[in-house]
Scaffold this motif. Structure first.
Motif, mmCIF file in Angstrom:
data_model
loop_
_atom_site.group_PDB
_atom_site.id
_atom_site.type_symbol
_atom_site.label_atom_id
_atom_site.label_comp_id
_atom_site.label_asym_id
_atom_site.label_seq_id
_atom_site.Cartn_x
_atom_site.Cartn_y
_atom_site.Cartn_z
ATOM 1 N N UNK A 338 0.861 -1.176 0.000
ATOM 2 C CA UNK A 338 0.000 0.000 0.000
ATOM 3 C C UNK A 338 0.899 1.227 0.000
ATOM 4 N N UNK A 339 0.412 2.285 -0.598
ATOM 5 C CA UNK A 339 1.291 3.437 -0.821
ATOM 6 C C UNK A 339 0.511 4.719 -0.584
ATOM 7 N N UNK A 340 1.064 5.593 0.228
ATOM 8 C CA UNK A 340 0.462 6.907 0.455
ATOM 9 C C UNK A 340 1.412 7.954 -0.113
ATOM 10 N N UNK A 426 3.982 2.028 2.519
ATOM 11 C CA UNK A 426 4.957 3.098 2.314
ATOM 12 C C UNK A 426 4.204 4.413 2.363
ATOM 13 N N UNK A 427 4.586 5.264 3.283
ATOM 14 C CA UNK A 427 3.849 6.520 3.455
ATOM 15 C C UNK A 427 4.799 7.707 3.364
ATOM 16 N N UNK A 456 6.534 -1.123 7.629
ATOM 17 C CA UNK A 456 6.123 0.237 7.289
ATOM 18 C C UNK A 456 7.344 1.123 7.072
ATOM 19 N N UNK A 457 7.324 1.845 5.967
ATOM 20 C CA UNK A 457 8.391 2.811 5.685
ATOM 21 C C UNK A 457 7.747 4.201 5.634
ATOM 22 N N UNK A 458 8.226 5.109 6.501
ATOM 23 C CA UNK A 458 7.684 6.461 6.526
ATOM 24 C C UNK A 458 8.772 7.429 6.086
#
Lengths: 514, 308
Positions: A338-340, A426-427, A456-458
């Protein structure tokens, strides 16, 4: 700050401004004395931007008056404001990329600019005097964001300036650059210039400002002397009493690698882009990795290669054991990504589409489409669920995405991604422009997803946020990634050095930020 | 090839290139402000028909040229009102202006088709006109050609060296930033649009009063479109517009050249050369992204809404 016997440099009396559907400023009173650094505090949407546009003549107030050096005045337009001695540094810079520094400044000065040659000399000397050296002959598109801000400030300084307004000036700077900026501002104030410093970063206001006026929902909710307050009490003024403002989350370290980048090199096609250099990164299941960095240091390129918008060599990116470098964005989503994205309107959501349709855009993989047909009732139920769970303020799922405020839309987008139970999220800048209450909700949702075992990668420019939620932390500078360290073993100073590209120095503590 | 032929080719090249140069200068200034006006053809035709009728009725070429320019400006003001005040799409409005101008000029001019007038005479400059090869080309032309040299030099200085030129470029690159620092975005764009209209009117007048002194329906024959291509060909640089206009002028008389040399090539085939050259230039420009992003005015075609 002692009481000054002379009249205030600027007084606002009962300023009100009504926009369709929102009262942006409601009976605002404000005094700024000469040589005072005055903070204007408030969350996004509190009315700070409108108020400074009123002062700078970009917006006409419906009611109220301005007094300049004690005399009532109507600021007709920005040119008039500049004549009075009001200068403004915008959050989104008002510079012309294809023109040189001197040409940009000459444009702002109008007829007073004179010949370009002498002006360039003046720019050189003024910028050096205030410790912000810039080369007047360079074209803007060759400058870094920090340097562009210097150009904006110098543009105000070459005029006879009495009041300098800065709109969130530190959001684009590294901690070290912030310190340099503060030195400059203090020097300016010492010379008698008043400064209106607009921010929502409380520790900066505390370090720099003599006085603060706090706005909430268009009204003045309090005034204080920042040095005598603590950040919690100022935050209460900003957000009201009922919102929880800070909390800490337990740090965890994951074990199984889910996202693995190995030796990723990428040459950017964009003339203003950054080339990625030898990026290596592993994000484990059940942890949040935070990447800090000043905008334009390769974040966009890194994010694009992870989301699949930019393909790369197949074995440079792995999701668990699957090489995905050549897969398209929706193939990667099918795997559980998922990507933000950073831009909400345009990439995160289609501005002209309803929330239901936007929910469908990435949710189509989780059962909203059957046999090639859209199951509208399911899509609507999905949109309703996001709106309810993430407390998105909107008239309903039929509302167009661009009718939502930035923070609300962000809650919707994050909700849409998280509710699909991704294995990797990934956000980019998850809480940029989001008020404190909503940011806390987003942080909690990220932590919950982490605890469910997602990787999770922020990527964010907000260092405080990264320290709050990341389990491991690092920085990106000019397309290269620093070593990633467990958050408790890192410090703001160290991260700041990494953001400036210094990856190797030992972790010695030196001169803490005031 | 003998000297006479070369002299004549060069003379015709400038003469054919002049209306292109004039329109393209107007369009370039207009586009530098961020406004894309595709109505060149319509504005030229209105300039041509009004200029012709006025001269026919009054007998004064000067009056004809003046009213041709005014007609072009009025046409451009229609475009300005629709795109600036009503924030309509510039491309659609420009196309509509061309269609409108084509129809209106044919309607106004229907009674005047084929009537003769005394066209503009060349002015010879003693001593210079008799120079070999370039004499006729540069010093044996009519007044409007000389004027186009002056216009070119003025536009070159204006865009590259003057302060208003700097304002123009700033408005075309980022109108919001320009507004924020107090530059007059609307005024600048209006003036640029009107200058574009004036130049189109003058070029149209040149066609019906000097180049071929008569009125025929649709007599601009696509020169407005060539001028648009020319601005792209010149990659929005004034200096290259001059080069391009003369090259395009040469391309459109090439069939005469070939006839003179004894070949026969279809003029229709040769008429595609300017467009072909434009496509080649576009490909070269876009092959290097760094360059392509910096050549065109950054907000070309984007309407500007004043906020607040």
């Amino acid at each position: 700050m002692k009481q000054n016997p002379s009249p205030p440099r600027l007084t606002l009396r009962g300023i009100s401004k009504q926009y369709p559907g929102c009262l942006a400023n409601d009976d605002i009173h404000l005094d700024i004395a000469p040589a005072e650094i005055h903070a204007l505090l408030g969350e996004n949407g509190a009315g700070k931007s409108t108020l400074m546009k009123v002062i700078y003549g970009l917006v006409k107030p419906d009611y109220g008056e301005l007094l300049w050096d004690g005399l009532p005045i109507e600021v007709k337009d920005p040119a008039h404001a500049r004549k009075l001695g009001i200068g403004m540094v915008f959050q989104h810079f008002s510079l012309f990329e294809t023109l040189t520094v001197t040409e940009n400044i000459a444009l702002a000065l109008g007829d007073d600019a004179g010949e370009l040659g002498p002006l360039a000399e003046k720019i050189r000397s003024v910028s050096e005097k205030y410790g912000m050296a810039i080369n007047p002959d360079r074209e803007i598109h060759t400058l870094s964001v920090g340097e562009r801000q210097r150009v904006e400030i110098v543009r105000c300084l070459v005029q006879n300036i009495k009041l300098l307004i800065l709109d969130e000036p530190t959001s684009v700077l590294t901690p070290q650059e912030v310190d340099t900026l503060f030195v400059t501002l203090r020097q300016l104030a010492h010379e008698g210039c008043s400064i209106l410093f607009i921010s929502h970063k409380l520790n900066e206001v505390k370090a720099l400002c003599h006085k603060a006026t706090v706005l909430r929902a268009g009204k003045v909710s309090g005034e204080c002397i920042p040095a005598e307050e603590d950040t919690t009490s100022m935050a209460k003024l900003m957000v009201g009493d009922d919102t929880p403002i800070s909390t800490t989350y337990p740090k965890k370290l994951g074990s199984t690698p889910l996202l693995k980048i190995s030796d990723l090199n990428l040459t950017s096609d964009d003339p203003f882009g950054v080339h990625l250099k030898q990026i290596n990164l592993t994000v484990n299941a059940g942890e949040i990795v935070g990447i800090a960095g000043v905008a334009g240091n390769g974040q966009e390129e890194l994010l694009a290669s992870l989301s699949g918008e930019q393909r790369c060599q197949n074995d440079t990116i792995h999701f668990a054991d699957t090489p995905v470098g050549k897969l398209s964005p929706d193939q990667r989503r099918q795997w559980g990504l998922a990507f933000v994205p950073e831009e909400r309107l345009g990439r995160g959501a289609v501005p002209e589409m309803s929330l239901t349709e936007n929910a469908l855009l990435t949710g189509f993989l989780s059962g909203l489409v059957s046999k090639g047909m859209v199951a509208w009732h399911k899509a609507e139920a999905f949109a309703d669920e996001i709106i309810a769970q993430y407390k998105v303020k909107t008239p309903g799922r039929h509302a167009q995405a661009d009718s939502l405020s930035g923070g609300n839309l962000q809650k919707f987008i994050i909700g849409r991604e998280i509710m699909q139970n991704p294995r990797i999220l990934i956000a980019a800048h998850p809480t940029w422009g989001v008020d404190i209450g909503a940011a806390t909700a987003i942080h909690k949702a990220l932590i919950k997803l982490r605890d469910q075992g997602a990787a999770i990668l922020v990527v964010s420019e907000d260092i405080d946020e990264l320290f709050l939620i990341s389990d491991r932390i690092g920085a990106i500078c000019d397309g290269a990634l620093s070593p990633i360290k467990p958050t408790p073993e890192s410090s703001i100073q160290e991260l700041g050095r990494m953001m400036a590209g210094d990856f190797n120095s030992p972790t010695c503590e030196q001169g803490a930020t005031p | 090839m003998d000297i006479d032929l070369i002299t004549n080719i060069l003379y015709a090249m400038i003469r054919t290139g002049t209306p292109l140069l004039i329109v393209a200068l107007g369009e370039l200034i207009c586009e530098k402000s961020g406004v894309l006006n595709l109505g060149q053809e319509g504005m030229m035709l209105m300039g041509a028909v009004i200029g012709f009728i006025v001269t026919l009725l009054s007998g004064s070429l000067l009056l004809g040229f003046m009213l041709a320019i005014i007609a072009g400006v009025l046409m451009s003001l229609i475009f300005g009102l629709i795109t600036m005040e009503l924030s309509a799409n510039q491309v659609a409005t420009g196309l509509a202006l061309t269609i409108f101008g084509t129809g209106l000029s044919a309607f106004i001019g229907s009674d005047y088709v084929g009537k003769p007038i005394e066209g503009l005479d060349p002015i010879f400059i003693s001593g210079l006109t008799d120079l070999p090869i370039i004499g006729r080309m540069l010093f044996g032309q009519d007044l409007v050609v000389y004027l186009s040299f002056i216009l070119f030099a003025a536009a070159y200085w204006f865009v590259n060296y003057s302060r208003p030129g700097l304002v123009l470029k700033a408005v075309g690159e980022n109108p919001h930033a320009a507004n924020a620092i107090g530059l007059p975005v609307f005024k600048t764009r209006y003036l640029a649009i009107m200058f574009g209209g004036a130049m189109a009117g003058l070029a149209g007048g040149y066609l019906s009063l000097a180049y071929t002194p008569l009125w025929a329906e649709n007599m601009t024959a696509g020169r407005g479109w060539i001028a648009l291509a020319l601005v792209v060909f010149a990659s929005w640089k004034v200096g290259r517009v001059l080069l391009g206009a003369w090259l395009f002028g040469l391309a459109s008389i090439l069939h005469l050249v070939f006839q003179g040399l004894g070949f026969s090539v279809s003029p229709n085939l040769l008429a595609i050369l300017p467009y072909l050259a434009t496509v080649v230039v576009l490909v070269i420009l876009s092959s290097n992204q760094a360059r392509s992003r910096l050549v065109a005015p950054m907000s070309l075609g984007n309407p500007f809404y004043a906020k607040g």
